[in-house]
Design an enzyme around this catalytic site. Structure first.
Site, PDB file in Angstrom:
ATOM      1  CD  GLU A 109     -14.059   8.329   9.646  1.00  0.00           C
ATOM      2  OE1 GLU A 109     -15.414   7.611   9.687  1.00  0.00           O
ATOM      3  OE2 GLU A 109     -13.088   8.474   9.638  1.00  0.00           O
ATOM      4  N   PRO A 110     -19.415  11.234   9.213  1.00  0.00           N
ATOM      5  CG  PRO A 110     -21.030  12.962   9.373  1.00  0.00           C
ATOM      6  CD  PRO A 110     -19.597  12.344   9.966  1.00  0.00           C
ATOM      7  N   GLY A 111     -22.599   9.656   7.794  1.00  0.00           N
ATOM      8  CA  GLY A 111     -22.973   8.494   6.599  1.00  0.00           C
ATOM      9  C   GLY A 111     -24.050   8.668   6.813  1.00  0.00           C
ATOM     10  NE  ARG A 112     -27.101   3.727   9.194  1.00  0.00           N
ATOM     11  CZ  ARG A 112     -27.473   2.761   8.830  1.00  0.00           C
ATOM     12  NH1 ARG A 112     -28.997   2.585   8.405  1.00  0.00           N
ATOM     13  NH2 ARG A 112     -26.635   2.227   9.173  1.00  0.00           N
ATOM     14  CE1 TYR A 128     -23.465   2.233   4.314  1.00  0.00           C
ATOM     15  CE2 TYR A 128     -24.905   3.892   5.931  1.00  0.00           C
ATOM     16  CZ  TYR A 128     -23.675   3.440   5.272  1.00  0.00           C
ATOM     17  OH  TYR A 128     -23.309   4.194   6.495  1.00  0.00           O
ATOM     18  NE  ARG A 143     -30.409   0.413   6.216  1.00  0.00           N
ATOM     19  CZ  ARG A 143     -31.486   0.260   7.212  1.00  0.00           C
ATOM     20  NH1 ARG A 143     -32.604  -0.048   6.895  1.00  0.00           N
ATOM     21  NH2 ARG A 143     -31.224   0.220   8.529  1.00  0.00           N
ATOM     22  CB  CYS A 198     -37.229 -15.218  -8.111  1.00  0.00           C
ATOM     23  SG  CYS A 198     -38.406 -14.838  -9.699  1.00  0.00           S
ATOM     24  CD  GLU A 199     -33.344 -14.797  -3.598  1.00  0.00           C
ATOM     25  OE1 GLU A 199     -33.699 -15.625  -2.622  1.00  0.00           O
ATOM     26  OE2 GLU A 199     -32.374 -14.796  -5.135  1.00  0.00           O
ATOM     27  N   GLY A 206     -21.711   6.618  12.266  1.00  0.00           N
ATOM     28  CA  GLY A 206     -21.979   6.109  13.268  1.00  0.00           C
ATOM     29  C   GLY A 206     -23.578   6.536  13.867  1.00  0.00           C
TER      30      GLY A 206
HETATM   31  C1  LIG Z   1     -19.443   3.031   7.301  1.00  0.00           C
HETATM   32  C2  LIG Z   1     -19.139   4.316   7.688  1.00  0.00           C
HETATM   33  C3  LIG Z   1     -19.093   5.086   7.885  1.00  0.00           C
HETATM   34  C4  LIG Z   1     -19.979   5.892   8.261  1.00  0.00           C
HETATM   35  O1  LIG Z   1     -21.211   5.296   8.846  1.00  0.00           O
HETATM   36  P1  LIG Z   1     -23.007   5.879   9.261  1.00  0.00           P
HETATM   37  O2  LIG Z   1     -23.237   4.944  10.476  1.00  0.00           O
HETATM   38  O3  LIG Z   1     -23.461   5.104   7.751  1.00  0.00           O
HETATM   39  O4  LIG Z   1     -22.665   6.810   9.826  1.00  0.00           O
HETATM   40  C5  LIG Z   1     -18.310   5.922   8.525  1.00  0.00           C
HETATM   41  N1  LIG Z   1     -17.091   5.630   8.816  1.00  0.00           N
HETATM   42  C6  LIG Z   1     -16.166   4.221   8.185  1.00  0.00           C
HETATM   43  C7  LIG Z   1     -15.301   4.179   8.614  1.00  0.00           C
HETATM   44  C8  LIG Z   1     -17.579   3.635   7.575  1.00  0.00           C
HETATM   45  O5  LIG Z   1     -17.248   1.915   7.370  1.00  0.00           O
END
Ligand SMILES: *Cc1c(COP(=O)(O)O)cnc(C)c1O
Length: 430
Positions: free
Chosen positions: A289-292, A387, A328, A359-360, A252
């Site tokens: 659990e980092p993503g972004r 994303y 996004r 076309c939106e 997050g």
């Molecule tokens: C999407 C998600 C993440 C990653 O979130 P980011 O904002 O990309 O860091 C981690 N854990 C869970 C359960 C998620 O659904």
């Protein structure tokens, strides 16, 4: 005010993106050259930028037992996964398809955690067969199905219960997940009984607890609040005789899209670990659990200006990337900076809405941007590593973009441009 590079003054570029001799570069590679070689729209990622972002977490958690599971839904291209897995990451998956991608890049299955509210029996079986590290369970009903599936296979599933700490992450409502009233996690008041139940199940082995309060979080406060809530629960659960080996604080952490100022991962973790120690839980293994925050600012999307369409109320810049490539803005009204790949010196900028060919009316990429451009110019949409490609679609029968991974002076094509034949391969006439 606009500088000779076409950038508003005060605009800072993400790490590893620079102008050199008025050419936009990612690490040592000219982005203009890549558009000539591979066409547009084109996603380009920096290996160094990903590893740089990862290193902040590694520094922050150094000396602790920990596991950084990259949330691969942010960008699940194999070469991206491979890069992060080689650097030591585990993976946070949300589907059987993601599990197959994870296995394809050779991650240790013990470093896979499986999140998501709607795991099917088939996905549970698939994950138990390869021996994943942990299921993050989101409801009592899911817990019972997992117990049954695991017993049927003669194994015990390692589980962590995702709790909903009911804190406001102060982010966009579509990406806020830790408040009562959204579909994620088990409500605070039901957590203890859920753990007591799980501990009785022959097909389950309780190993952890987890939470994930939202995405694009730019403040430390919500994380500290969530940690306090989770630790209160751990206290109660352990008092009831169920041991919690690891605590998973989810992902997050936000990135800078538009002068956002999120805490650095190492600073955030120094504050969080202090709290963890103060509350006497410093000995627990930490999962995140980092993503972004690992990939978002490591990628750009390159696009070509097709047409200038000045108008009475609005000037439109029609480019060859669209909402199917960059969903996004249409989904969350998100902001991405847009800068020229080869800025025109001394040209007068105009104010443009940058839009795609789909076309939106929702197909816009940026509004009211000061740019000095002509048709045929290339633009870079920044902060496009997370994303974007993983949410891309074939709407309007547009093939998904190609992807390139840059490493120093080298550029590797990591995904070919999708053809129409690729898109229609599974279709049949009656
Ligand atoms: C999407 C998600 C993440 C990653 O979130 P980011 O904002 O990309 O860091 C981690 N854990 C869970 C359960 C998620 O659904």
């Amino acid at each position: 005010m606009t500088t000779s590079t076409g950038l508003s003054s005060g605009t800072t570029l993400p790490p590893f993106i620079t102008y050199q001799q008025d050419q936009l570069m990612l690490e040592g590679v000219s982005l203009d050259r890549l558009t000539q070689e591979h066409g547009t729209p084109l996603f380009v990622y920096s290996r160094a930028a990903m590893l740089h972002a990862l290193s902040a977490y590694q520094r922050g958690l150094a000396g602790r037992q920990h596991l950084i599971c990259y949330a691969m839904k942010a960008n699940s291209s194999l070469a991206i996964l491979h890069t992060l897995v080689q650097a030591g990451c585990g993976l946070d998956i949300v589907s059987g398809g993601e599990l197959e991608r994870a296995m394809a890049v050779g991650v240790d299955p013990g470093k896979i955690i499986f999140s998501g509210v709607g795991k099917t029996r088939a996905e549970m079986r698939q994950a138990l067969e390869v021996g994943i590290g942990c299921f993050n369970v989101e409801s009592r009903a899911e817990l019972d199905v997992l117990d049954e599936v695991a017993r049927g296979m003669g194994v015990r599933a390692a589980v962590s219960v995702r709790v909903n700490p009911n804190v406001d992450a102060q982010t966009h409502p579509y990406i806020s997940t830790g408040l009562k009233g959204n579909k994620f996690g088990i409500a605070h008041e039901d957590v203890l009984s859920t753990y007591q139940h799980a501990a009785q199940c022959q097909g389950l082995r309780v190993v952890g607890i987890d939470c994930h309060i939202g995405s694009q979080i730019t403040q430390t406060g919500p994380y500290l609040d969530a940690m306090d809530r989770v630790l209160d629960l751990v206290q109660n659960i352990e008092a009831a005789g169920v041991r919690i080996e690891h605590i998973d604080f989810g992902g997050g952490l936000g990135i800078d899209y538009q002068g956002d100022n999120p805490p650095q991962a190492d600073a955030l973790w120094s504050a969080l670990l202090q709290r963890l120690d103060a509350r006497g839980f410093g000995d627990r293994k930490i999962f995140i659990e980092p993503g972004r925050s690992l990939v978002g600012n490591a990628g750009v999307c390159l696009t070509e200006v097709l047409y200038l369409k000045p108008g009475e109320q609005k000037n439109f810049l029609i480019v060859d990337a669209a909402m199917n490539d960059l969903p996004r803005p249409a989904m969350y009204q998100a902001f991405h900076r847009i800068v020229p790949v080869s800025p025109r010196a001394n040209a007068a900028p105009m104010t443009w809405d940058v839009v795609g060919p789909v076309c939106e009316s929702g197909d816009w990429i940026g509004r009211d941007r000061e740019l000095a451009v002509q048709s045929g110019d290339r633009l870079a949409v920044l902060s496009a590593g997370a994303y974007c490609m993983s949410m891309a679609s074939n709407y309007n029968t547009r093939g998904r973009a190609a992807e390139v991974l840059v490493d120093g002076n080298q550029a590797h094509l990591i995904r070919a441009r999708e053809s129409t034949a690729d898109q229609t391969r599974l279709e049949r006439l009656p």
